[in-house]
Write an enzyme that holds these catalytic residues in place. Structure first.
Site, PDB file in Angstrom:
ATOM      1  N   PRO A  21      49.070  -2.655   6.356  1.00 36.85           N
ATOM      2  CA  PRO A  21      49.640  -1.812   7.483  1.00 36.85           C
ATOM      3  C   PRO A  21      48.790  -1.661   8.563  1.00 36.85           C
ATOM      4  O   PRO A  21      47.528  -1.810   8.351  1.00 36.85           O
ATOM      5  CB  PRO A  21      50.007  -0.488   6.712  1.00 36.85           C
ATOM      6  CG  PRO A  21      49.294  -0.009   5.626  1.00 36.85           C
ATOM      7  CD  PRO A  21      48.651  -1.569   5.143  1.00 36.85           C
ATOM      8  N   ASP A  22      49.352  -1.538   9.805  1.00 34.90           N
ATOM      9  CA  ASP A  22      48.404  -1.205  11.076  1.00 34.90           C
ATOM     10  C   ASP A  22      48.181   0.307  11.220  1.00 34.90           C
ATOM     11  O   ASP A  22      48.941   0.869  11.916  1.00 34.90           O
ATOM     12  CB  ASP A  22      49.270  -1.949  12.046  1.00 34.90           C
ATOM     13  CG  ASP A  22      48.437  -1.850  13.347  1.00 34.90           C
ATOM     14  OD1 ASP A  22      46.871  -1.706  13.336  1.00 34.90           O
ATOM     15  OD2 ASP A  22      49.129  -1.907  14.478  1.00 34.90           O
ATOM     16  N   ALA A  23      47.153   0.709  10.232  1.00 36.85           N
ATOM     17  CA  ALA A  23      46.862   2.132  10.323  1.00 36.85           C
ATOM     18  C   ALA A  23      45.572   2.449  10.189  1.00 36.85           C
ATOM     19  O   ALA A  23      45.111   3.271   9.358  1.00 36.85           O
ATOM     20  CB  ALA A  23      48.003   2.792   9.432  1.00 36.85           C
ATOM     21  N   ASN A  31      50.481   2.378  14.303  1.00 38.55           N
ATOM     22  CA  ASN A  31      51.085   1.279  15.097  1.00 38.55           C
ATOM     23  C   ASN A  31      51.781   1.946  16.484  1.00 38.55           C
ATOM     24  O   ASN A  31      52.573   2.723  15.816  1.00 38.55           O
ATOM     25  CB  ASN A  31      51.718   0.322  14.575  1.00 38.55           C
ATOM     26  CG  ASN A  31      51.975  -0.853  15.546  1.00 38.55           C
ATOM     27  OD1 ASN A  31      53.006  -0.640  16.150  1.00 38.55           O
ATOM     28  ND2 ASN A  31      51.338  -1.996  15.761  1.00 38.55           N
TER      29      ASN A  31
END
Ligand code: SPV
Ligand code: MG
Length: 333
Positions: free
Chosen positions: A71-73, A135
């Protein structure tokens, strides 16, 4: 892939600024690995007697993370990101803009700037959200903003360690993402411009482009008051009823198509995986797959086999044999 027009890292760093100085704007496309980088760099389209191509590559935190199954975190760290960045740089020659997330704390950002510039990256964009970020395209996620003074200090730190003025440190405003509005974005833009930023990216996850256009209009007045106009950057993923030409007409100098290569690959891979299961063989999948020969040509395999044939021919001519290295001069031990 052997690059047709190789460049040194320092020549490459200059490329983004040169494109913007020449045309007034640059349009770049996301890549998340070497192959998507080659495609972003080399695709060309003929339109109205003109040859269109991208001016560079966007190395996105969303698509770099997603292509690693993450994930983009703020989970994929800088070392892993730099691995992808280097993978793309090795097989391309156009300018690259890197998504630096929040940049971390000022000391971490200084190291990132040094590293990226040494590799030949042209610009880094950092966003004024609190680490760990989420994100920006998820309107339901926490989108807490960084204190603008602290963010301005980080921008200043990045500018101080960059060796050349050609390497751009760009500030990304998340005011519209967090719901703080256009006035907050303009106030932050002023502080980041005073801190020496080379560019301002105004981000939005709305389909309606009104706030973006309002900001772009007010940006003109702000910059003329401050006597300095850093480049203006747009990521029109959601408000893509505005064309690139519309964005340029409204003062944008860098347009980033930020995630389309990954989304296209994701959709095609999912469909082909299901097609093979449904059909019980890969026959039906052939029509939606590129021939292996296309992949060979794109990544430079053809060039290697061509060289193999040329060397074999040289051996044949020199030695009258086809399966031994040529004795060009001297003796063989
Ligand atoms: C990215 O591509 O990782 C970006 C742009 O940061 S966005 O996903 O729209 O936030
Ligand atoms: Mg990102």
């Amino acid at each position: 892939m052997i690059i047709e027009n190789p460049v040194t890292p320092s020549e490459r760093v200059k490329g983004l600024k040169q494109a913007i100085d020449r045309k007034g704007y640059a349009r770049i496309l996301e890549a998340h690995n070497g192959l998507s980088g080659i495609i972003a760099e080399s695709v060309q389209v003929e339109k109205n007697g003109e040859t269109l191509e991208y001016d560079g590559i966007w190395e996105s935190s969303l698509t770099d993370s997603a292509s690693k199954g993450m994930p983009d975190a703020s989970i994929v760290g800088n070392d892993s990101r730099i691995h992808t960045i280097d993978e793309i740089l090795k097989v391309t020659s156009k300018p690259m803009v890197v998504d630096g997330d929040t940049g971390g704390e000022p000391a971490q950002f200084e190291y990132l700037v040094r590293h990226l510039e040494r590799l030949g990256v042209s610009a880094v964009i950092i966003e004024d959200k609190i680490y760990p970020k989420r994100n920006s395209l998820d309107a339901k996620a926490n989108q807490d903003l960084e204190d603008p003074y602290s963010f301005a200090e980080k921008i200043q730190a990045g500018k101080e360690v960059a060796i050349s003025d050609d390497f751009l440190v760009i500030s990304r405003l998340e005011s519209l993402i967090s719901g703080a509005g256009v006035a907050d974005a303009l106030n932050r833009a002023e502080q980041y411009i005073m801190a020496g930023t080379d560019g301002i990216m105004i981000h939005s996850n709305k389909t309606d482009p009104r706030e973006i256009l309002e900001f772009a209009q007010a940006y003109k007045g702000l910059c003329s008051r401050l006597g300095r106009r850093p480049i203006l950057v747009s990521v029109p993923t959601t408000y893509n009823t505005l064309s690139d030409a519309d964005l340029v007409a409204n003062g944008f100098n860098l347009i980033i198509h930020a995630n389309h290569m990954l989304r296209a690959a994701y959709k095609a891979m999912t469909e082909v995986a299901a097609t093979i299961l449904t059909g019980g063989s890969s026959l039906d999948a052939d029509s939606v797959c590129a021939p292996v020969s296309n992949v060979f040509a794109t990544v430079g395999f053809d060039r290697i086999t061509q060289k193999d044939r040329e060397r074999a021919e040289t051996r044949r001519l020199l030695n009258g044999k086809t399966n031994e290295p040529a004795i060009v001069s001297g003796s063989r031990n």
